[in-house]
Design a protein around this motif. Structure first.
Motif, PDB file in Angstrom:
ATOM      1  N   PHE A   1       0.822  -1.206   0.000  1.00  0.00           N
ATOM      2  CA  PHE A   1       0.000   0.000   0.000  1.00  0.00           C
ATOM      3  C   PHE A   1       0.862   1.264   0.000  1.00  0.00           C
ATOM      4  CE2 PHE A   1      -3.314  -2.964   0.871  1.00  0.00           C
ATOM      5  CZ  PHE A   1      -4.471  -2.355   0.426  1.00  0.00           C
ATOM      6  N   ALA A   2       2.056   1.171   0.581  1.00  0.00           N
ATOM      7  CA  ALA A   2       2.962   2.322   0.535  1.00  0.00           C
ATOM      8  C   ALA A   2       3.453   2.562  -0.892  1.00  0.00           C
ATOM      9  CB  ALA A   2       4.148   2.091   1.467  1.00  0.00           C
ATOM     10  N   LEU A   3       3.683   1.486  -1.642  1.00  0.00           N
ATOM     11  CA  LEU A   3       4.182   1.609  -3.011  1.00  0.00           C
ATOM     12  C   LEU A   3       3.125   2.135  -3.977  1.00  0.00           C
ATOM     13  CD1 LEU A   3       6.257  -1.681  -3.351  1.00  0.00           C
ATOM     14  CD2 LEU A   3       7.155   0.638  -3.509  1.00  0.00           C
ATOM     15  N   THR A   4       1.853   1.934  -3.635  1.00  0.00           N
ATOM     16  CA  THR A   4       0.795   2.310  -4.576  1.00  0.00           C
ATOM     17  C   THR A   4      -0.071   3.453  -4.065  1.00  0.00           C
ATOM     18  OG1 THR A   4      -0.656   0.591  -3.616  1.00  0.00           O
ATOM     19  CG2 THR A   4       0.674  -0.022  -5.534  1.00  0.00           C
ATOM     20  N   HIS A   5       0.289   4.054  -2.946  1.00  0.00           N
ATOM     21  CA  HIS A   5      -0.539   5.117  -2.363  1.00  0.00           C
ATOM     22  C   HIS A   5      -0.661   6.299  -3.328  1.00  0.00           C
ATOM     23  CE1 HIS A   5      -2.504   7.645   0.505  1.00  0.00           C
ATOM     24  NE2 HIS A   5      -1.492   8.483   0.614  1.00  0.00           N
ATOM     25  N   SER A   6      -1.867   6.849  -3.437  1.00  0.00           N
ATOM     26  CA  SER A   6      -2.135   7.924  -4.397  1.00  0.00           C
ATOM     27  C   SER A   6      -1.759   9.303  -3.877  1.00  0.00           C
ATOM     28  CB  SER A   6      -3.624   7.918  -4.776  1.00  0.00           C
ATOM     29  OG  SER A   6      -4.435   8.099  -3.611  1.00  0.00           O
ATOM     30  N   GLY A   7      -1.609   9.442  -2.568  1.00  0.00           N
ATOM     31  CA  GLY A   7      -1.303  10.749  -2.001  1.00  0.00           C
ATOM     32  C   GLY A   7       0.166  11.112  -2.080  1.00  0.00           C
ATOM     33  N   MET A   8       0.477  12.343  -1.745  1.00  0.00           N
ATOM     34  CA  MET A   8       1.854  12.808  -1.762  1.00  0.00           C
ATOM     35  C   MET A   8       2.641  12.287  -0.571  1.00  0.00           C
ATOM     36  SD  MET A   8       2.354  14.480  -4.499  1.00  0.00           S
ATOM     37  CE  MET A   8       3.903  15.293  -4.111  1.00  0.00           C
ATOM     38  N   ASP A   9       1.980  12.149   0.572  1.00  0.00           N
ATOM     39  CA  ASP A   9       2.646  11.699   1.796  1.00  0.00           C
ATOM     40  C   ASP A   9       1.916  10.479   2.337  1.00  0.00           C
ATOM     41  OD1 ASP A   9       4.499  13.898   1.843  1.00  0.00           O
ATOM     42  OD2 ASP A   9       2.839  15.145   2.568  1.00  0.00           O
ATOM     43  N   LEU A  10       2.683   9.553   2.905  1.00  0.00           N
ATOM     44  CA  LEU A  10       2.086   8.346   3.464  1.00  0.00           C
ATOM     45  C   LEU A  10       1.426   8.650   4.798  1.00  0.00           C
ATOM     46  CD1 LEU A  10       4.861   5.687   2.755  1.00  0.00           C
ATOM     47  CD2 LEU A  10       2.719   6.027   1.521  1.00  0.00           C
TER      48      LEU A  10
END
Length: 266
Positions: free
Chosen positions: A56-65
């Motif tokens: 999910f970190a690799l595919t997250h759509s936002g700028m920051d996790l």
């Protein structure tokens, strides 16, 4: 700790390191994950929490996790997962069905879409009906149990007589003889011996079933009756690993020389 000082790291440790590296300074954006347009994961039921967090970190759509990986939202079309919760057998290393259910709920809640594969292209309709009737009352769902999903037979062909069950007598030898008698009787009505497959829950029972079939003159082809650790390549690899973990152990060194290099005990 002592493991790190000795250069011993688990896969979970490296997974945590990877997640940490994907967390850039605030405002820097998730550049690391944007290198991968699409991530496809098969056998997702074997995924542990750290691996799920990494996906999910690799595919997250936002700028920051976000602080909690469960608040991540994958970019549209970036994460494709395939898994069967009935095959979740790695709870001992953290990959329990709870992670599968958590991610499935995230997808159903807006992070993606959930598609259920119920079509069965391998088995005859009679076998699918038998499996559905047998497991419908058993697979009741829950934290550590898969939900029941009926199999929808797609195979067409000549009708079969169906699937059969009979009460187990309890003792393995008696059960093996009863199974052998069943195969012998059905084969006498025109079935081939190659039509039958016996699955054993324990490797030590394989030889008993083979002996019962041989006693009735039924040819047997046995597969998987030996433990993986008993094979020569794995045994040699284990010997090497013991030596690397304890280089001061002269006994382990001698075992490597004898098993891997053919040295004489003298």
């Amino acid at each position: 700790g002592s493991r790190r000082a000795g250069g011993i790291f688990s896969s979970g440790f490296w997974g945590g390191v990877a997640v940490h590296l994907l967390k850039p300074p605030p405002g820097a954006g998730g550049a690391g994950g944007r290198r991968f347009k699409v991530i496809y994961v098969d056998e997702f039921q074997d995924t542990d929490p750290v691996q799920a967090q990494l996906l999910f970190a690799l595919t997250h759509s936002g700028m920051d996790l976000p602080a909690d990986w469960k608040d991540c939202t994958p970019r549209p079309g970036s994460l494709f997962l395939v898994g069967d919760p009935k095959q979740a057998i790695y709870r001992f290393r953290g990959a329990d069905i709870d992670i599968y259910n958590t991610v499935k709920a995230m997808f159903a809640g807006g992070a993606g879409e959930v598609a259920v594969l119920g079509a069965n292209f391998r088995s005859a309709p009679a076998l699918c009906r038998f499996v559905n009737d047998t497991f419908r009352p058993i697979l009741t769902g829950g934290k550590y149990q898969a939900d029941f999903t009926p199999m929808e037979a797609q195979k067409v062909g000549p009708p079969l007589t169906g699937a059969f069950t009979f009460p187990s007598p309890g003792e393995t030898e008696a059960q093996a003889d009863r199974v052998a008698a069943f195969v012998e009787g059905v084969a006498a009505r025109g079935y081939r011996y190659g039509d039958f497959l016996i699955l054993c829950g324990r490797k030590r029972d394989v030889s008993r079933y083979a002996a019962a079939l041989h006693a009735r003159g039924i040819p047997v082809n046995v597969s998987g009756s030996h433990r993986l650790g008993d094979t020569l390549p794995i045994r040699r690899a284990m010997t090497w690993c013991r030596t690397l973990l304890a280089p001061e152990d002269r006994g382990a060194q001698a075992l490597v020389l004898m098993e891997c290099f053919g040295a004489s005990p003298e």
